[in-house]
Design an enzyme around this catalytic site. Structure first.
Site, mmCIF file in Angstrom:
data_model
loop_
_atom_site.group_PDB
_atom_site.id
_atom_site.type_symbol
_atom_site.label_atom_id
_atom_site.label_comp_id
_atom_site.label_asym_id
_atom_site.label_seq_id
_atom_site.Cartn_x
_atom_site.Cartn_y
_atom_site.Cartn_z
ATOM 1 N N GLY A 112 0.847 -1.194 0.000
ATOM 2 C CA GLY A 112 0.000 0.000 0.000
ATOM 3 C C GLY A 112 0.878 1.238 0.000
ATOM 4 O O GLY A 112 1.985 1.226 -0.528
ATOM 5 N N CYS A 113 0.412 2.275 0.621
ATOM 6 C CA CYS A 113 1.163 3.525 0.696
ATOM 7 C C CYS A 113 2.499 3.288 1.395
ATOM 8 O O CYS A 113 2.540 2.682 2.461
ATOM 9 C CB CYS A 113 0.348 4.570 1.462
ATOM 10 S SG CYS A 113 1.206 6.124 1.682
ATOM 11 N N PHE A 114 3.574 3.776 0.800
ATOM 12 C CA PHE A 114 4.892 3.531 1.392
ATOM 13 C C PHE A 114 5.062 4.210 2.737
ATOM 14 O O PHE A 114 5.900 3.804 3.540
ATOM 15 C CB PHE A 114 6.045 3.862 0.459
ATOM 16 C CG PHE A 114 5.951 5.120 -0.366
ATOM 17 C CD1 PHE A 114 5.405 6.298 0.095
ATOM 18 C CD2 PHE A 114 6.450 5.109 -1.656
ATOM 19 C CE1 PHE A 114 5.349 7.436 -0.681
ATOM 20 C CE2 PHE A 114 6.416 6.245 -2.453
ATOM 21 C CZ PHE A 114 5.854 7.413 -1.957
ATOM 22 N N TRP A 115 4.267 5.222 3.037
ATOM 23 C CA TRP A 115 4.375 5.878 4.340
ATOM 24 C C TRP A 115 4.108 4.900 5.478
ATOM 25 O O TRP A 115 4.696 5.016 6.552
ATOM 26 C CB TRP A 115 3.396 7.033 4.451
ATOM 27 C CG TRP A 115 3.581 8.164 3.502
ATOM 28 C CD1 TRP A 115 4.681 8.444 2.730
ATOM 29 C CD2 TRP A 115 2.628 9.176 3.220
ATOM 30 N NE1 TRP A 115 4.465 9.573 1.990
ATOM 31 C CE2 TRP A 115 3.211 10.052 2.262
ATOM 32 C CE3 TRP A 115 1.351 9.443 3.667
ATOM 33 C CZ2 TRP A 115 2.549 11.165 1.775
ATOM 34 C CZ3 TRP A 115 0.681 10.551 3.178
ATOM 35 C CH2 TRP A 115 1.277 11.406 2.240
#
Length: 174
Positions: free
Chosen positions: A9-12
């Site tokens: 998903g979002c790398f954050w």
């Protein structure tokens, strides 16, 4: 030192988890797996480049075993949803593990087998050979640490960190 390139998903989100993991020496957010050269955030978010948002996690395996790094990956996102994580939808948010060699490929496949009993639905995590890795823009690096009060961090990342802490507290820094 070893480096695994993982997308969940979002790398954050993965960045936030691994930045807090003992033995991890570096986490770099980036893009890989696509068909364009020099991808950038807006293009990747459009879903037209084929790239996934990923993190390159470098760790000292004498401090944290590779199995812990990989098992944390499967706790930190839902590997049973194809091309999405929660509200983030598109191929750029796919669950993916990019291997640098056959040893990593085998480790990734073993991690999937270990994780499958934890999930009711089949794991759809892609395991692919690592193509060129492109470092994401500076403002994406260590995003959670820089912006812990931001809405996405509070609503999406905090619960993932809590889940990682529930299962892997001994490996996470305070």
């Amino acid at each position: 030192m070893k480096t695994f390139v993982l997308g969940g998903g979002c790398f954050w989100c993965l960045d936030a988890v691994y930045q807090k993991t003992r033995g991890v020496t570096e986490v770099v957010s980036g893009y890989t797996g696509g068909h364009t050269q020099n991808p950038f955030y807006e293009a990747v978010c459009s879903g037209t480049t084929g790239h996934a948002e990923v993190v390159a996690v470098t760790f000292d395996e004498t401090v944290v075993p590779e199995d812990v790094i990989l098992d944390m990956f499967f706790v930190s996102h839902d590997p049973t949803t194809l091309n999405r994580q929660g509200y983030d939808v598109g191929t750029q948010y796919r669950s993916v593990m990019y291997y640098a060699d056959q040893e990593q490929k085998q480790a990734f496949e073993a991690a999937i087998e270990r994780a499958q009993p934890l999930w009711d639905n089949p794991i759809v995590t892609e395991v692919s050979e690592l193509p060129a890795f492109h470092t994401a823009e500076e403002y994406h690096q260590d995003f959670y640490a820089k912006h812990p009060e931001q809405g996405y961090c509070r609503v999406i990342i905090d619960p993932k960190l809590a889940k990682a802490r529930k299962y892997y507290a001994q490996w996470l820094a305070a």
